[in-house]
Design an enzyme around this catalytic site. Sequence first.
Site, PDB file in Angstrom:
ATOM      1  N   HIS A 169      29.104  12.823 -10.363  1.00 16.73           N
ATOM      2  CA  HIS A 169      29.444  13.297  -9.027  1.00 16.73           C
ATOM      3  C   HIS A 169      29.187  14.799  -8.954  1.00 16.73           C
ATOM      4  CE1 HIS A 169      31.404  13.737  -5.190  1.00 16.73           C
ATOM      5  NE2 HIS A 169      32.022  14.806  -5.685  1.00 16.73           N
TER       6      HIS A 169
ATOM      7  N   GLY B 202       0.372   0.480   6.079  1.00 13.94           N
ATOM      8  CA  GLY B 202       0.818   0.155   4.725  1.00 13.94           C
ATOM      9  C   GLY B 202       1.163   1.425   3.981  1.00 13.94           C
ATOM     10  N   VAL B 203       1.092   1.339   2.668  1.00 15.88           N
ATOM     11  CA  VAL B 203       1.535   2.441   1.813  1.00 15.88           C
ATOM     12  C   VAL B 203       0.687   3.706   2.040  1.00 15.88           C
ATOM     13  CG1 VAL B 203       2.108   3.011  -0.556  1.00 15.88           C
ATOM     14  CG2 VAL B 203       2.127   0.662   0.157  1.00 15.88           C
TER      15      VAL B 203
ATOM     16  N   VAL C 292      -7.675  -4.174  16.632  1.00 18.34           N
ATOM     17  CA  VAL C 292      -8.655  -3.090  16.680  1.00 18.34           C
ATOM     18  C   VAL C 292     -10.022  -3.661  17.044  1.00 18.34           C
ATOM     19  CG1 VAL C 292      -9.840  -1.336  15.292  1.00 18.34           C
ATOM     20  CG2 VAL C 292      -7.378  -1.671  15.030  1.00 18.34           C
TER      21      VAL C 292
ATOM     22  N   ALA D 132      -0.154   1.354 -10.054  1.00 19.09           N
ATOM     23  CA  ALA D 132      -0.528   1.968 -11.334  1.00 19.09           C
ATOM     24  C   ALA D 132       0.387   1.482 -12.465  1.00 19.09           C
ATOM     25  CB  ALA D 132      -0.466   3.482 -11.219  1.00 19.09           C
TER      26      ALA D 132
ATOM     27  N   LYS E 297       0.669  12.782  -4.149  1.00 18.52           N
ATOM     28  CA  LYS E 297       2.017  13.343  -4.365  1.00 18.52           C
ATOM     29  C   LYS E 297       1.982  14.868  -4.303  1.00 18.52           C
ATOM     30  CE  LYS E 297       2.688   9.948  -3.972  1.00 18.52           C
ATOM     31  NZ  LYS E 297       1.908   8.697  -3.924  1.00 18.52           N
TER      32      LYS E 297
ATOM     33  N   GLY F  23      -5.968  -1.909   3.021  1.00 17.61           N
ATOM     34  CA  GLY F  23      -5.931  -2.632   1.753  1.00 17.61           C
ATOM     35  C   GLY F  23      -7.138  -2.296   0.896  1.00 17.61           C
ATOM     36  N   ARG F  24      -7.176  -2.857  -0.300  1.00 19.43           N
ATOM     37  CA  ARG F  24      -8.234  -2.544  -1.268  1.00 19.43           C
ATOM     38  C   ARG F  24      -8.808  -3.829  -1.847  1.00 19.43           C
ATOM     39  NH1 ARG F  24      -8.288   2.737  -2.701  1.00 19.43           N
ATOM     40  NH2 ARG F  24      -9.169   2.321  -4.747  1.00 19.43           N
TER      41      ARG F  24
HETATM   42  P1  NAI Z   1      -1.512  -2.063   2.220  1.00 21.75           P
HETATM   43  O1  NAI Z   1      -1.808  -3.457   1.848  1.00 21.75           O
HETATM   44  O2  NAI Z   1      -0.298  -1.380   1.713  1.00 21.75           O
HETATM   45  O3  NAI Z   1      -1.435  -1.942   3.820  1.00 21.75           O
HETATM   46  C1  NAI Z   1      -2.485  -2.322   4.652  1.00 21.75           C
HETATM   47  C2  NAI Z   1      -1.958  -2.479   6.072  1.00 21.75           C
HETATM   48  O4  NAI Z   1      -3.057  -2.598   6.961  1.00 21.75           O
HETATM   49  C3  NAI Z   1      -1.102  -3.726   6.262  1.00 21.75           C
HETATM   50  O5  NAI Z   1       0.086  -3.377   6.935  1.00 21.75           O
HETATM   51  C4  NAI Z   1      -1.994  -4.641   7.090  1.00 21.75           C
HETATM   52  O6  NAI Z   1      -1.268  -5.489   7.946  1.00 21.75           O
HETATM   53  C5  NAI Z   1      -2.809  -3.630   7.885  1.00 21.75           C
HETATM   54  N1  NAI Z   1      -4.098  -4.114   8.346  1.00 21.75           N
HETATM   55  C6  NAI Z   1      -5.003  -4.843   7.635  1.00 21.75           C
HETATM   56  N2  NAI Z   1      -6.097  -5.055   8.391  1.00 21.75           N
HETATM   57  C7  NAI Z   1      -5.890  -4.449   9.585  1.00 21.75           C
HETATM   58  C8  NAI Z   1      -6.664  -4.307  10.776  1.00 21.75           C
HETATM   59  N3  NAI Z   1      -7.888  -4.832  10.889  1.00 21.75           N
HETATM   60  N4  NAI Z   1      -6.134  -3.616  11.816  1.00 21.75           N
HETATM   61  C9  NAI Z   1      -4.898  -3.068  11.724  1.00 21.75           C
HETATM   62  N5  NAI Z   1      -4.122  -3.178  10.618  1.00 21.75           N
HETATM   63  C10 NAI Z   1      -4.615  -3.848   9.563  1.00 21.75           C
HETATM   64  O7  NAI Z   1      -2.857  -1.260   1.851  1.00 21.75           O
HETATM   65  P2  NAI Z   1      -3.142   0.292   1.708  1.00 21.75           P
HETATM   66  O8  NAI Z   1      -2.135   1.111   2.420  1.00 21.75           O
HETATM   67  O9  NAI Z   1      -4.577   0.433   2.075  1.00 21.75           O
HETATM   68  O10 NAI Z   1      -2.947   0.528   0.172  1.00 21.75           O
HETATM   69  C11 NAI Z   1      -3.812  -0.122  -0.755  1.00 21.75           C
HETATM   70  C12 NAI Z   1      -3.133  -0.377  -2.062  1.00 21.75           C
HETATM   71  O11 NAI Z   1      -2.852   0.827  -2.729  1.00 21.75           O
HETATM   72  C13 NAI Z   1      -1.840  -1.126  -1.895  1.00 21.75           C
HETATM   73  O12 NAI Z   1      -1.895  -2.285  -2.686  1.00 21.75           O
HETATM   74  C14 NAI Z   1      -0.791  -0.184  -2.385  1.00 21.75           C
HETATM   75  O13 NAI Z   1       0.191  -0.857  -3.114  1.00 21.75           O
HETATM   76  C15 NAI Z   1      -1.547   0.817  -3.243  1.00 21.75           C
HETATM   77  N6  NAI Z   1      -0.916   2.117  -3.100  1.00 21.75           N
HETATM   78  C16 NAI Z   1       0.311   2.321  -3.653  1.00 21.75           C
HETATM   79  C17 NAI Z   1       0.975   3.508  -3.480  1.00 21.75           C
HETATM   80  C18 NAI Z   1       2.339   3.665  -4.029  1.00 21.75           C
HETATM   81  O14 NAI Z   1       2.724   2.885  -4.877  1.00 21.75           O
HETATM   82  N7  NAI Z   1       3.119   4.626  -3.573  1.00 21.75           N
HETATM   83  C19 NAI Z   1       0.376   4.610  -2.748  1.00 21.75           C
HETATM   84  C20 NAI Z   1      -0.872   4.276  -2.156  1.00 21.75           C
HETATM   85  C21 NAI Z   1      -1.492   3.073  -2.363  1.00 21.75           C
END
Ligand code: NAI
Length: 475
Positions: free
Chosen positions: A454, A192-193, A247, A330, A58, A281-282
Amino acid sequence: MSKQFDVIVIGGGPGGYIAAIRASQLGFNVACIDEWKNSKGGSALGGTCTNIGCIPSKAMLQSSEYFDQASHHFVDHGIEVKGLSLDIAKMLGRKDAVVKQNNDGIVYLFKKNKVTFFHARASFVAARDGAYDIKVAGSVEETISGKHIIVATGSNARALPGTPFDEENILSNDGALRIGAVPQKLGVIGSGVIGLEMGSVWRRLGAEVTILEGLPTFLGAVDQQIAKEAHKAFTKQGLKIELGVKVGEIKNGKKGVSVAYVNARNEAQTLEVDKLIVSIGRTANTIGLNPEAVGLGLDERGAIVVDGECKTNLPNVWAVGDVVRGPMLAHKAEDEGVAVAERIAGQHGHVNFNTVPWVIYTSPEIAWVGQNEEQLKTAGHAYKAGTFPFMANGRARALGDTTGMVKMLADAATDEILGVHIVGPLASELIAECVMAMEFRASSEDIARICHAHPSLSEATKEAALAVEKRTLNF
Ligand code: NAI
């Protein structure tokens, strides 16, 4: 004799440190063990969120947003900036200072709440006399004992098979927050996020960013009307997003990274970039925890198995946050931590998963709570929908940020709000009202009848509620 505690919390991230504070408030003698080290080897309480997640991202999103505004949008306000320049080292230094404020804040909170903190790695040793022995390996090694154990050891970034993170060229969320100079070309795997937030940071700072996503749908978990609007905005800003890719081989060389992939049209492609962020993802983290010593049950993905109340298979051993099922957020971890501390005290802690809000801190921000239109259709749940665009909101016009909309979904018969989905300015803050409304099982009419200041962005929420009954006043 080893030190005895009522509650030992393993992990000092948002799930763990909040659980420790709440347990202490409830009168327990509490220890929290966390091994995270800062660059000087000292403790760094707060886990992934504070050190390499929510907080530093952030800080970088804000800094990069200011740069983007000064570069491209101040001029619309009649403000001309000449000789604009970027000091990345200073920006990263500010980010590190923000992180440290948060680390120090938790140390202060532990003192205030009389939580005993061990800067060390914790592992299970044995169950003995209705308590658990925990090895604490820090600058000294000792074994302590706790009646209740709360495991909150979080998660780690998932690497692509055969492509480990070197945090130099192939970056997880950690390295993505420490790039020392703006890369000319940045690749991101996974839209993703993390991919979208980190891709946005470095695009705003001048990188050419390409995101490769495996799924054919953009933000598949998000209401698709909202996801489409966000996709349009991101593409307009210059983020290149390729969906439905496969990929292949990734070569990490001295000059950068090359990613072979097959696109959605089945054509073989190569993406050459200076740096590559892998955000796919994680995975739950139980490294070094030694769960076998006590027979703590893990599932096939390595997550600790818990029931709806965060109870593990062992009596008085609990687990919360990213190391268990559910969204890796979180605030979900915090709420589980509070609920567990209250259950240990014989109270009825409760987490309502249906009202856990989601936020993606891009620009425009995306935020939602409850069910989306696709889920309601799949479930055959009869609903009414109302949308209101920020284009018709006076505050958004004055801000100069009219992208997006608020969308409200309500039960067709009872009018109870089933979900709210927002893409637009400060969606992260606007969603709070909607979470509260859903927690109180409000109807869309309730929101429509509440007085909203407003001019404010929150009027768009009220108008979306009015739109459910097709009676918007300003659109
Ligand atoms: P994510 O689960 O949000 O997104 C992962 C993306 O990668 C998905 O769209 C998936 O389809 C794609 N993917 C998976 N394997 C792949 C591959 N081999 N090739 C291409 N695409 C692929 O996971 P992300 O972004 O790593 O975040 C991890 C965690 O951290 C999430 O659970 C998220 O909620 C959390 N997080 C939350 C935040 C927030 O609340 N603002 C900020 C950052 C992370």
